[in-house]
Design an enzyme around this catalytic site. Structure first.
Site, PDB file in Angstrom:
ATOM      1  N   ASP A 128      -0.016  -1.842  12.748  1.00 53.03           N
ATOM      2  CA  ASP A 128       0.965  -2.531  10.884  1.00 53.03           C
ATOM      3  C   ASP A 128       1.159  -3.702  11.395  1.00 53.03           C
ATOM      4  OD1 ASP A 128       2.726  -2.963   8.751  1.00 53.03           O
ATOM      5  OD2 ASP A 128       2.646  -0.765   8.663  1.00 53.03           O
ATOM      6  N   THR A 151      -0.867   8.291  -0.724  1.00 49.23           N
ATOM      7  CA  THR A 151      -2.496   7.397  -1.909  1.00 49.23           C
ATOM      8  C   THR A 151      -3.039   6.334  -0.740  1.00 49.23           C
ATOM      9  OG1 THR A 151      -1.753   5.890  -2.973  1.00 49.23           O
ATOM     10  CG2 THR A 151      -1.260   8.681  -3.605  1.00 49.23           C
ATOM     11  N   ASP A 166       4.424  -5.192   9.915  1.00 50.84           N
ATOM     12  CA  ASP A 166       5.347  -3.999  11.410  1.00 50.84           C
ATOM     13  C   ASP A 166       5.768  -5.445  12.080  1.00 50.84           C
ATOM     14  OD1 ASP A 166       6.454  -2.699   9.174  1.00 50.84           O
ATOM     15  OD2 ASP A 166       5.785  -1.372  10.199  1.00 50.84           O
ATOM     16  N   ARG A 176       0.613  -0.849   0.072  1.00 50.20           N
ATOM     17  CA  ARG A 176       0.468   0.177   0.211  1.00 50.20           C
ATOM     18  C   ARG A 176       0.685   1.223  -0.426  1.00 50.20           C
ATOM     19  NH1 ARG A 176      -4.859   0.893   4.285  1.00 50.20           N
ATOM     20  NH2 ARG A 176      -2.696   1.426   5.921  1.00 50.20           N
TER      21      ARG A 176
HETATM   22  C1  PRP Z   1      -1.226  -3.775   4.509  1.00 50.44           C
HETATM   23  C2  PRP Z   1      -2.025  -5.664   5.032  1.00 50.44           C
HETATM   24  C3  PRP Z   1      -3.024  -5.621   3.931  1.00 50.44           C
HETATM   25  C4  PRP Z   1      -3.001  -4.161   3.448  1.00 50.44           C
HETATM   26  C5  PRP Z   1      -4.514  -3.468   3.765  1.00 50.44           C
HETATM   27  O1  PRP Z   1      -0.276  -4.622   4.084  1.00 50.44           O
HETATM   28  O2  PRP Z   1      -1.076  -6.523   5.164  1.00 50.44           O
HETATM   29  O3  PRP Z   1      -2.403  -6.462   2.645  1.00 50.44           O
HETATM   30  O4  PRP Z   1      -2.362  -3.177   4.199  1.00 50.44           O
HETATM   31  O5  PRP Z   1      -5.029  -2.586   3.380  1.00 50.44           O
HETATM   32  P1  PRP Z   1      -6.319  -2.035   2.257  1.00 50.44           P
HETATM   33  O6  PRP Z   1      -7.708  -2.355   2.396  1.00 50.44           O
HETATM   34  O7  PRP Z   1      -5.934  -0.237   2.174  1.00 50.44           O
HETATM   35  O8  PRP Z   1      -5.031  -1.916   1.172  1.00 50.44           O
HETATM   36  P2  PRP Z   1       1.032  -3.255   3.299  1.00 50.44           P
HETATM   37  O9  PRP Z   1       0.954  -3.080   2.028  1.00 50.44           O
HETATM   38  O10 PRP Z   1       1.325  -2.046   5.174  1.00 50.44           O
HETATM   39  O11 PRP Z   1       1.912  -4.164   3.019  1.00 50.44           O
HETATM   40  P3  PRP Z   1       3.196  -4.692   4.369  1.00 50.44           P
HETATM   41  O12 PRP Z   1       2.247  -6.683   4.981  1.00 50.44           O
HETATM   42  O13 PRP Z   1       4.187  -5.815   3.662  1.00 50.44           O
HETATM   43  O14 PRP Z   1       3.105  -4.379   5.300  1.00 50.44           O
HETATM   44  N1  URA Z   2      -2.962  -2.787   6.904  1.00 51.19           N
HETATM   45  C1  URA Z   2      -2.704  -2.819   8.234  1.00 51.19           C
HETATM   46  O1  URA Z   2      -1.575  -3.447   8.621  1.00 51.19           O
HETATM   47  N2  URA Z   2      -2.893  -2.192   9.313  1.00 51.19           N
HETATM   48  C2  URA Z   2      -3.844  -1.579   9.140  1.00 51.19           C
HETATM   49  O2  URA Z   2      -4.291  -0.229  10.451  1.00 51.19           O
HETATM   50  C3  URA Z   2      -4.384  -0.923   7.985  1.00 51.19           C
HETATM   51  C4  URA Z   2      -4.385  -1.408   6.699  1.00 51.19           C
END
Ligand code: PRP
Ligand code: URA
Length: 212
Positions: free
Chosen positions: A204, A111, A207, A107
């Site tokens: 997150d 944006t 993380d 994400r």
């Molecule tokens: C997080 C989470 C989802 C996404 C959800 O991943 O694990 O995949 O955000 O958000 P959305 O519904 O608004 O799209 P992220 O993109 O942060 O990647 P990561 O798991 O590598 O940290």
């Molecule tokens: N992705 C995450 O990991 N946590 C949130 O709350 C939203 C998007």
């Protein structure tokens, strides 16, 4: 189990809610978070499997013949990187014969759009296969829709999204695009904040799982 509507199931089992509370806690360290997240994933995937098809089979016990069932679905697990990896590990315990196709999405923090960086899918899939898209967080729904798109383009009909926590905005977004997708989660939270985080959520997920 609470069925918010035909397509959204919130698993209200005490064990699920206990595990969810553990991973919501900001004091839960990554190594414990991973352990709780794996258990929570097993329970959620177990519930999502209720829709799976079976056929009757016969089996011989040491005492005599018995009727049983065999699962017939061609199952695909589609963990959304990174956070979905922990869910795939758990789902594999339940569905060891499932194929796993990883979906890399990140994400954009400004944006909130999901950007694809990895997807290795076969040229075709059986139409009647069953796909479990595994992503702990359904926030804006952008990542979920991008992952589901990949399989819808391949004409897959049975798609389940399994998440720990869903925001109402994310559910609405997924169902505005694909109203036949089943969603199984442990909670539908209040809302998204201005940064697109689920409130109260758990922070997150990636993380917290990987300690980054
Ligand atoms: C997080 C989470 C989802 C996404 C959800 O991943 O694990 O995949 O955000 O958000 P959305 O519904 O608004 O799209 P992220 O993109 O942060 O990647 P990561 O798991 O590598 O940290
Ligand atoms: N992705 C995450 O990991 N946590 C949130 O709350 C939203 C998007």
């Amino acid at each position: 189990m609470i069925a918010l509507d035909k397509q959204v199931q919130v698993v209200d089992h005490p064990l699920v809610q206990h595990l969810l509370t553990k991973i919501r806690d900001y004091q839960t360290a990554p190594h414990k978070f991973r352990r709780y997240a794996i258990s929570l994933s097993e329970h959620l995937v177990y519930e999502a499997c209720r829709a799976m098809k079976t056929r009757e089979v016969g089996v011989e016990t040491p005492v005599g013949p018995a009727k049983g069932v065999s699962m017939t679905d061609y199952v695909i697990l589609a963990p959304v990187l990174r956070a979905g990896l922990v869910m795939a590990e758990a789902a594999q315990h339940l569905l060891p014969a499932a194929r796993i196709y990883h979906v890399g999405l990140k994400r954009d923090e400004e944006t909130l759009e999901a950007k694809s960086y990895y997807a290795k899918l076969p040229d075709s899939l059986p139409n009647d296969c069953r796909v479990f898209v595994l992503d702990p967080m359904l926030a804006t729904g952008g990542s979920a829709v991008a992952a589901i798109d990949l399989f819808k383009k391949m004409k897959v009909e049975n798609i389940h999204l399994v998440s720990f926590v869903a925001a109402p905005e994310g559910i609405k977004k997924v169902h505005s695009v694909y109203n036949d997708v089943h969603i199984t989660c442990a909670s539908v939270d209040e809302k998204l904040n201005e940064k697109g985080y689920i409130v109260p959520g758990l922070g997150d997920a990636g993380d917290r799982i990987f300690g980054t």
